[in-house]
Scaffold this motif. Structure first.
Motif, PDB file in Angstrom:
ATOM      1  N   ARG A  71       5.671 127.776 125.339  1.00  0.00           N
ATOM      2  CA  ARG A  71       7.117 127.997 125.392  1.00  0.00           C
ATOM      3  C   ARG A  71       7.775 126.671 125.753  1.00  0.00           C
ATOM      4  N   LEU A  72       9.097 126.641 125.685  1.00  0.00           N
ATOM      5  CA  LEU A  72       9.874 125.494 126.141  1.00  0.00           C
ATOM      6  C   LEU A  72      11.087 126.021 126.878  1.00  0.00           C
ATOM      7  N   ASP A  73      11.223 125.631 128.140  1.00  0.00           N
ATOM      8  CA  ASP A  73      12.303 126.151 128.971  1.00  0.00           C
ATOM      9  C   ASP A  73      13.567 125.295 128.916  1.00  0.00           C
ATOM     10  N   LEU A  74      13.410 123.990 128.670  1.00  0.00           N
ATOM     11  CA  LEU A  74      14.569 123.097 128.681  1.00  0.00           C
ATOM     12  C   LEU A  74      14.341 121.951 127.707  1.00  0.00           C
ATOM     13  N   LEU A  75      15.339 121.716 126.854  1.00  0.00           N
ATOM     14  CA  LEU A  75      15.345 120.557 125.966  1.00  0.00           C
ATOM     15  C   LEU A  75      16.547 119.700 126.325  1.00  0.00           C
ATOM     16  N   VAL A  76      16.299 118.443 126.666  1.00  0.00           N
ATOM     17  CA  VAL A  76      17.375 117.500 126.960  1.00  0.00           C
ATOM     18  C   VAL A  76      17.358 116.428 125.882  1.00  0.00           C
ATOM     19  N   VAL A  77      18.409 116.401 125.057  1.00  0.00           N
ATOM     20  CA  VAL A  77      18.518 115.430 123.966  1.00  0.00           C
ATOM     21  C   VAL A  77      19.384 114.279 124.475  1.00  0.00           C
ATOM     22  N   ASN A  78      18.714 113.196 124.836  1.00  0.00           N
ATOM     23  CA  ASN A  78      19.385 112.086 125.506  1.00  0.00           C
ATOM     24  C   ASN A  78      19.338 110.779 124.720  1.00  0.00           C
ATOM     25  N   ALA A  79      18.362 110.604 123.843  1.00  0.00           N
ATOM     26  CA  ALA A  79      18.218 109.343 123.123  1.00  0.00           C
ATOM     27  C   ALA A  79      19.481 109.019 122.330  1.00  0.00           C
ATOM     28  N   VAL A  80      19.865 107.742 122.333  1.00  0.00           N
ATOM     29  CA  VAL A  80      21.142 107.354 121.735  1.00  0.00           C
ATOM     30  C   VAL A  80      21.075 105.900 121.281  1.00  0.00           C
ATOM     31  N   THR A  81      21.941 105.545 120.350  1.00  0.00           N
ATOM     32  CA  THR A  81      22.180 104.149 120.028  1.00  0.00           C
ATOM     33  C   THR A  81      23.669 103.883 120.172  1.00  0.00           C
ATOM     34  N   ARG A  82      24.010 102.678 120.619  1.00  0.00           N
ATOM     35  CA  ARG A  82      25.406 102.372 120.935  1.00  0.00           C
ATOM     36  C   ARG A  82      25.921 101.165 120.149  1.00  0.00           C
ATOM     37  N   GLY A  83      25.531 101.015 118.913  1.00  0.00           N
ATOM     38  CA  GLY A  83      26.039  99.914 118.114  1.00  0.00           C
ATOM     39  C   GLY A  83      27.543 100.013 117.927  1.00  0.00           C
ATOM     40  N   PHE A  84      28.255  98.905 118.133  1.00  0.00           N
ATOM     41  CA  PHE A  84      29.710  98.912 118.046  1.00  0.00           C
ATOM     42  C   PHE A  84      30.174  98.038 116.894  1.00  0.00           C
ATOM     43  N   GLY A  85      31.359  98.322 116.411  1.00  0.00           N
ATOM     44  CA  GLY A  85      31.966  97.537 115.337  1.00  0.00           C
ATOM     45  C   GLY A  85      33.218  98.226 114.848  1.00  0.00           C
ATOM     46  N   THR A  86      34.195  97.449 114.395  1.00  0.00           N
ATOM     47  CA  THR A  86      35.437  98.021 113.876  1.00  0.00           C
ATOM     48  C   THR A  86      35.192  98.657 112.512  1.00  0.00           C
TER      49      THR A  86
END
Length: 232
Positions: A71-86
């Protein structure tokens, strides 16, 4: 498959910053924690790593990371990328990576985990951002993908509660994610992890659909009062 002595969590992006603090807090709460990261953690061995810019590969990695779990009691989706640009300057590669890492891969990982989450009537925490509702210049890819993630959370809330699976979108403001950041106007990663723990511990007949989290102290903004209307 053998049962687990306690609850099981899967955390993505847990090898540094906020994700590392979330993993540590969940371990203190009694969870067994499995990790899914781009690169291995320094303090333990990750049996599975994933390229989050490749959503299908990330989904396969999530299945491998959960192999043998009843089973799985908790999934935390935290991975991210923060590339910026106009809008005028953001490159196709940066845009595509942001869409993949911040939006498509979270959906694929949730899909991979849902059978086990339904079995345990588990909880999903999606890590959003103030950027999803407070856009800023140069933040096209980050703001757009975090805004879209909010809609993913809302659809999950509508669709999965019938299966007993709850979803919380945690949208924090500024966080001291870097080890050398000592700003008094940002939240510590430990404080954000405490809120994840709190959200996961809510009674089963309730769900915190969205938590908007701000630093406890506020620096003086560059524009205040009526003059703000000139900068909308």
């Amino acid at each position: 498959m053998p049962d687990l002595p306690g609850p099981l969590a899967l955390v993505t992006g847990s090898n540094r910053g906020t994700g590392r603090a979330i993993r540590s807090r969940l371990l203190a709460d009694g969870y067994a924690v499995r990790c899914l990261n781009r690169t291995p953690c320094a303090d333990h061995t990750d049996p599975v790593t994933a390229d989050f810019a490749d959503p299908d590969a990330a989904a396969r990695a999530a299945v491998l990371a959960l192999a043998g779990a009843p089973r799985l009691d908790l999934l935390v989706v935290n991975a991210v990328t923060r590339g910026f640009g106009t809008v005028a300057e953001v490159g196709a590669r940066d845009w595509d990576e942001a869409v993949a890492v911040n939006l498509t891969t979270p959906v694929r990982v949730v899909q991979a985990a849902l059978p086990l989450l339904r079995r345990s009537e588990g909880h999903i925490v999606l890590m959003g951002s103030h950027a999803g509702s407070r856009p800023f210049e140069g933040g096209l890819a980050y703001c757009a993908t975090k805004a879209a993630l909010k809609q993913v959370a809302e659809v999950l809330l509508m669709e999965e509660r019938r299966h007993g699976v709850r979803t919380t979108l945690l949208s924090p403001g500024a966080i001291r994610n870097l080890d050398d950041d000592d700003s008094a106007y940002k939240m510590s990663v430990e404080s954000v992890a405490d809120v994840v723990s709190w959200a996961a511990a809510t009674p089963r007949d309730t769900v915190l659909g969205e938590i908007e989290l701000r630093p406890g102290r506020l620096d003086r903004p560059p524009v205040v009062g009526l003059d703000r209307l000139q900068y909308v």
